[in-house]
Design a protein around this motif. Sequence first.
Motif, PDB file in Angstrom:
ATOM      1  N   GLU A  75       0.812  -1.209   0.000  1.00 33.35           N
ATOM      2  CA  GLU A  75       0.000   0.000   0.000  1.00 33.35           C
ATOM      3  C   GLU A  75       0.850   1.267   0.000  1.00 33.35           C
ATOM      4  OE1 GLU A  75      -3.157   2.509  -0.175  1.00 33.35           O
ATOM      5  OE2 GLU A  75      -3.195   0.329  -0.414  1.00 33.35           O
ATOM      6  N   GLU A  76       1.906   1.286   0.819  1.00 35.55           N
ATOM      7  CA  GLU A  76       2.739   2.492   0.882  1.00 35.55           C
ATOM      8  C   GLU A  76       3.465   2.746  -0.434  1.00 35.55           C
ATOM      9  OE1 GLU A  76       5.028  -0.799   3.181  1.00 35.55           O
ATOM     10  OE2 GLU A  76       2.948  -0.109   2.895  1.00 35.55           O
ATOM     11  N   ASP A  77       3.814   1.664  -1.141  1.00 34.43           N
ATOM     12  CA  ASP A  77       4.469   1.828  -2.442  1.00 34.43           C
ATOM     13  C   ASP A  77       3.481   2.304  -3.498  1.00 34.43           C
ATOM     14  OD1 ASP A  77       7.060   1.075  -1.621  1.00 34.43           O
ATOM     15  OD2 ASP A  77       6.532  -1.045  -1.748  1.00 34.43           O
ATOM     16  N   GLU A  79       0.947   4.249  -2.859  1.00 39.58           N
ATOM     17  CA  GLU A  79       0.764   5.671  -2.579  1.00 39.58           C
ATOM     18  C   GLU A  79       1.927   6.490  -3.144  1.00 39.58           C
ATOM     19  OE1 GLU A  79      -1.814   7.357  -1.291  1.00 39.58           O
ATOM     20  OE2 GLU A  79      -2.865   5.426  -1.403  1.00 39.58           O
ATOM     21  N   ARG A  80       3.134   5.968  -3.022  1.00 40.24           N
ATOM     22  CA  ARG A  80       4.300   6.670  -3.581  1.00 40.24           C
ATOM     23  C   ARG A  80       4.182   6.783  -5.097  1.00 40.24           C
ATOM     24  NH1 ARG A  80       8.324   4.165  -5.775  1.00 40.24           N
ATOM     25  NH2 ARG A  80       7.955   2.241  -4.598  1.00 40.24           N
TER      26      ARG A  80
END
Length: 239
Positions: A75-77, A79-80
């Motif tokens: 998920e964080e990737d 978003e990036r």
Amino acid sequence: MDRPAHIEVSNLSMAYGDFVVQRGIDFRVRQGDVFVIMGGNGCGKTTLMRALIGLQRPAAGSVRYGGEDFWSAAEEDRERMKRRLGILFQGGALWSSLTLAENVALPLAEYTGLPPGRVAEIVSFKDFYPSELSGGMKKRAGLARAMALDPDILIIDEPSSGLDPLTARRLDDLILELRDSLGATIIVISHDLASILAIGSDSIYLDADTHTMIATGNPRQALASGDAKVRHFLTRGSE
């Protein structure tokens, strides 16, 4: 020398339950392209856009940004990767309760560590609200918000929708200026023939009958010598 691919879509299928909207979608968007996704109403253009920007998970296949698989990433990737994208939705998608300046400042405040004073310096719009704007001004304001974080990929849904021909032409010119001055890679989802032929450097056609794509290349070349179904679309059936 071939330009590098900013976006690679491989064997993508999109569905709502058992209903398959499109299958087997394969294309590469090269750096600096104005890449057009075209087709008639109901062919799946907006559904494909939703898969590209993270709003709808595809039924199969992959979307890669700079070689990274978007839908397989954490998920964080994701978003990036989404921060590389500037998105202009069909209606501009401006918050009606915010002024233009506040609309453009919103992503700066949300995704950067800039202090409020610096954000205010960057935003130069007057304090109009969206309800006070013409259709063309709303599109330009939405485009300004999409560009606020200096994305290297810009995705625009139906830029000419609701605009008179002259205003639509000016918006097309602005899109080309952004591509040339900022080096942005641009995807345009459109069924407006004048816009497609004016700004597209590469394209695909989504066929509603077969639920798959037809690779068309430069739309102007497709108009002259492309697939018969695509020529029919680009000439409004006058051939």
